[in-house]
Design an enzyme around this catalytic site. Structure first.
Site, PDB file in Angstrom:
ATOM      1  N   HIS A 121      -3.811   6.909   1.444  1.00 15.36           N
ATOM      2  CA  HIS A 121      -4.044   5.578   0.876  1.00 15.36           C
ATOM      3  C   HIS A 121      -5.414   5.115   1.349  1.00 15.36           C
ATOM      4  O   HIS A 121      -5.764   5.253   2.519  1.00 15.36           O
ATOM      5  CB  HIS A 121      -2.947   4.618   1.349  1.00 15.36           C
ATOM      6  CG  HIS A 121      -3.354   3.191   1.181  1.00 15.36           C
ATOM      7  ND1 HIS A 121      -3.724   2.678  -0.040  1.00 15.36           N
ATOM      8  CD2 HIS A 121      -3.482   2.179   2.079  1.00 15.36           C
ATOM      9  CE1 HIS A 121      -4.049   1.404   0.122  1.00 15.36           C
ATOM     10  NE2 HIS A 121      -3.913   1.074   1.389  1.00 15.36           N
TER      11      HIS A 121
ATOM     12  N   ASN B 194      -9.935  -1.100  -1.382  1.00 19.46           N
ATOM     13  CA  ASN B 194      -8.494  -0.857  -1.246  1.00 19.46           C
ATOM     14  C   ASN B 194      -7.790  -1.461  -2.465  1.00 19.46           C
ATOM     15  O   ASN B 194      -7.743  -2.682  -2.607  1.00 19.46           O
ATOM     16  CB  ASN B 194      -8.013  -1.512   0.060  1.00 19.46           C
ATOM     17  CG  ASN B 194      -6.515  -1.372   0.279  1.00 19.46           C
ATOM     18  OD1 ASN B 194      -5.768  -1.002  -0.620  1.00 19.46           O
ATOM     19  ND2 ASN B 194      -6.068  -1.686   1.487  1.00 19.46           N
TER      20      ASN B 194
ATOM     21  N   CYS C 186       0.817  -1.220   0.000  1.00 24.11           N
ATOM     22  CA  CYS C 186       0.000   0.000   0.000  1.00 24.11           C
ATOM     23  C   CYS C 186       0.850   1.270   0.000  1.00 24.11           C
ATOM     24  O   CYS C 186       0.383   2.334  -0.401  1.00 24.11           O
ATOM     25  CB  CYS C 186      -0.946  -0.016   1.193  1.00 24.11           C
ATOM     26  SG  CYS C 186      -2.038  -1.442   1.140  1.00 24.11           S
TER      27      CYS C 186
HETATM   28  N1  COA Z   1     -18.620  -9.521   7.463  1.00 25.68           N
HETATM   29  C1  COA Z   1     -19.200  -9.773   8.658  1.00 25.68           C
HETATM   30  N2  COA Z   1     -18.496 -10.024   9.770  1.00 25.68           N
HETATM   31  C2  COA Z   1     -17.157 -10.039   9.655  1.00 25.68           C
HETATM   32  C3  COA Z   1     -16.488  -9.797   8.455  1.00 25.68           C
HETATM   33  C4  COA Z   1     -17.283  -9.544   7.329  1.00 25.68           C
HETATM   34  N3  COA Z   1     -16.754  -9.291   6.115  1.00 25.68           N
HETATM   35  N4  COA Z   1     -15.159  -9.860   8.656  1.00 25.68           N
HETATM   36  C5  COA Z   1     -14.995 -10.139   9.964  1.00 25.68           C
HETATM   37  N5  COA Z   1     -16.196 -10.254  10.560  1.00 25.68           N
HETATM   38  C6  COA Z   1     -16.501 -10.544  11.970  1.00 25.68           C
HETATM   39  C7  COA Z   1     -15.362 -11.224  12.674  1.00 25.68           C
HETATM   40  O1  COA Z   1     -15.446 -12.636  12.447  1.00 25.68           O
HETATM   41  C8  COA Z   1     -15.649 -10.870  14.111  1.00 25.68           C
HETATM   42  O2  COA Z   1     -16.657 -11.697  14.607  1.00 25.68           O
HETATM   43  P1  COA Z   1     -16.624 -12.209  16.138  1.00 25.68           P
HETATM   44  O3  COA Z   1     -16.692 -10.958  16.974  1.00 25.68           O
HETATM   45  O4  COA Z   1     -17.815 -13.074  16.228  1.00 25.68           O
HETATM   46  O5  COA Z   1     -15.312 -12.928  16.289  1.00 25.68           O
HETATM   47  C9  COA Z   1     -16.220  -9.461  14.018  1.00 25.68           C
HETATM   48  O6  COA Z   1     -16.659  -9.307  12.668  1.00 25.68           O
HETATM   49  C10 COA Z   1     -15.251  -8.377  14.344  1.00 25.68           C
HETATM   50  O7  COA Z   1     -14.043  -8.640  13.639  1.00 25.68           O
HETATM   51  P2  COA Z   1     -12.810  -7.693  13.733  1.00 25.68           P
HETATM   52  O8  COA Z   1     -11.722  -8.249  12.861  1.00 25.68           O
HETATM   53  O9  COA Z   1     -12.496  -7.396  15.162  1.00 25.68           O
HETATM   54  O10 COA Z   1     -13.441  -6.369  13.081  1.00 25.68           O
HETATM   55  P3  COA Z   1     -12.801  -4.948  12.926  1.00 25.68           P
HETATM   56  O11 COA Z   1     -13.692  -3.946  13.508  1.00 25.68           O
HETATM   57  O12 COA Z   1     -11.361  -4.940  13.315  1.00 25.68           O
HETATM   58  O13 COA Z   1     -12.862  -4.759  11.348  1.00 25.68           O
HETATM   59  C11 COA Z   1     -11.396  -4.805   9.495  1.00 25.68           C
HETATM   60  C12 COA Z   1     -12.167  -5.629  10.503  1.00 25.68           C
HETATM   61  C13 COA Z   1     -10.606  -5.761   8.627  1.00 25.68           C
HETATM   62  C14 COA Z   1     -12.394  -4.037   8.630  1.00 25.68           C
HETATM   63  C15 COA Z   1     -10.475  -3.826  10.245  1.00 25.68           C
HETATM   64  O14 COA Z   1      -9.723  -4.527  11.193  1.00 25.68           O
HETATM   65  C16 COA Z   1      -9.565  -3.094   9.334  1.00 25.68           C
HETATM   66  O15 COA Z   1      -9.983  -2.369   8.466  1.00 25.68           O
HETATM   67  N6  COA Z   1      -8.260  -3.203   9.579  1.00 25.68           N
HETATM   68  C17 COA Z   1      -7.284  -2.543   8.772  1.00 25.68           C
HETATM   69  C18 COA Z   1      -7.160  -3.296   7.515  1.00 25.68           C
HETATM   70  C19 COA Z   1      -6.371  -2.567   6.494  1.00 25.68           C
HETATM   71  O16 COA Z   1      -6.379  -1.365   6.440  1.00 25.68           O
HETATM   72  N7  COA Z   1      -5.709  -3.352   5.669  1.00 25.68           N
HETATM   73  C20 COA Z   1      -4.972  -2.865   4.590  1.00 25.68           C
HETATM   74  C21 COA Z   1      -3.753  -2.217   5.085  1.00 25.68           C
HETATM   75  S1  COA Z   1      -3.229  -1.085   3.958  1.00 25.68           S
END
Ligand code: COA
Length: 332
Positions: A259, A289, A114
């Site tokens: 980004h 993304n 990224c």
């Molecule tokens: N749809 C529904 N539920 C989902 C899901 C989806 N697509 N993806 C994950 N979940 C669930 C998980 O299983 C978890 O369930 P649980 O509580 O029963 O275990 C719950 O949602 C919360 O998951 P979590 O990973 O804690 O959510 P979050 O608030 O951290 O959001 C991201 C997940 C990936 C959106 C977030 O962590 C994020 O954006 N991180 C940065 C990623 C990023 O920027 N990556 C690129 C880097 S450049």
């Protein structure tokens, strides 16, 4: 000493729109969850019959060249940021060179995920400053869709990524142009956001295609929570570093192009910097993304919409796999 300026911007995204509602029919997810956690409403996925990383990049480059009023044959260097090159090797830079009908000029690939576009921009900037090259194509392009685990197991990454390409033409200028670039990395976190295969870390028998039993290494592994926590800190650090290096106050930023990782990350940075909505450009809602493609696609669209004007101060910032993070300040 010469500086470099962005003389033209271009982008290309595939035609196929993939909505959250569509993903909800193949994965246990839903539109509300995706919008609330990421801000993404839809993304573009390639048509494997016609789209490649190199040909999407070529389309973005042709647009950038036209806007810079330059012929492809005048390009003397290509810097290509991608983690999804068409082939495992060689890189996509040489394929882009071929697509544009160029011969002999150097083409370099940058694999900083990224942050890749800002690393590529910084690289091109150094070559222009030393007088070595005059017309440089800086490209960020990715095809993520075909590697995504489009099952419920892969839902934390499947809903985030999209495909697309963006490009900039860099040229020398007597004016300010790119004021500074700032690059960082911390390999301690390499495995927190990575694709393991087809890497060389496996022993011989596990690298032979017919022997591969565990294919999960070909999928994106992401510790989303950890990535998020580091991203918000590093984005702020590297933006402040750029401002301090140039003795510029945050209020002087005319447009921040972060980004496009997650709308919540962009909103957090915007709030910390105290910038009004019109000074932060986001298009993650439409494209998800697109990794190295995200900043040049966003800059190109912002320019089209008249949000980048002559003399504006534009700040770019990124964070991603590696971990790597980077920023650039540009006086347009
Ligand atoms: N749809 C529904 N539920 C989902 C899901 C989806 N697509 N993806 C994950 N979940 C669930 C998980 O299983 C978890 O369930 P649980 O509580 O029963 O275990 C719950 O949602 C919360 O998951 P979590 O990973 O804690 O959510 P979050 O608030 O951290 O959001 C991201 C997940 C990936 C959106 C977030 O962590 C994020 O954006 N991180 C940065 C990623 C990023 O920027 N990556 C690129 C880097 S450049």
């Amino acid at each position: 000493m010469l500086n470099s300026k962005i003389a033209g911007l271009g982008h290309h995204v595939p035609e196929k729109i993939v909505t959250n509602d569509y993903l909800s029919t193949i994965i246990d997810t839903n539109n509300e969850w995706i919008i609330e956690r990421t801000g993404i409403q839809e993304r573009r996925f390639i048509d494997p019959e016609k789209d490649t990383v190199a040909n999407m990049a070529a389309k973005a480059c042709r647009m950038a060249l036209e806007r810079a009023d330059l012929e492809a044959r005048e390009i003397d260097f290509i810097v290509f940021a991608t983690i999804t090159s068409d082939y495992y090797f060689p890189g996509s830079g040489v394929l882009l060179q071929r697509e544009l009908g160029l011969e002999n000029i150097p083409a370099m690939d940058i694999k900083n995920a990224c942050s890749g576009f800002i690393y590529a921009l910084s690289t091109a900037d150094q070559f222009i400053k030393t007088g070595m090259y005059k017309n440089v194509l800086v490209v960020g392009a990715e095809i993520q869709s075909t590697a995504l685990d489009l099952t419920t197991r892969g839902r934390n990454t499947a809903v985030i990524f999209g495909d697309g390409a963006g490009a900039a033409v860099l040229q020398p200028t007597e004016g300010p142009g790119i004021l500074s670039t700032h690059l960082h990395s911390d390999g301690k976190f390499a495995e927190e956001l990575f694709v393991k295969d087809p890497g060389s870390s496996r022993p011989h028998e596990e690298r032979q295609p017919e022997q591969i039993l565990d294919t999960s290494g070909f999928k994106v592994h992401m510790n989303g929570n950890l990535v998020f926590k580091h991203a918000v800190v590093r984005f702020m650090e590297v933006i402040n570093e750029a401002l301090q290096a140039n003795n510029i106050e945050k209020e002087e930023i005319d447009l921040l192009v972060p980004h496009q990782a997650n709308l919540r990350i962009s909103n957090y940075i915007q709030q910390k910097l105290g910038l009004p909505d019109e000074k932060v450009y986001n298009n993650i809602m439409k494209y998800g993304n697109t990794t190295a493609g995200s900043i040049p696609i966003a800059m190109s669209e912002a320019w089209e919409e008249g949000k980048i004007k002559e003399n504006d101060l534009v700040c770019l910032a990124a964070f991603g796999s590696g971990f790597t993070w980077a920023s650039a300040l540009i006086r347009w």
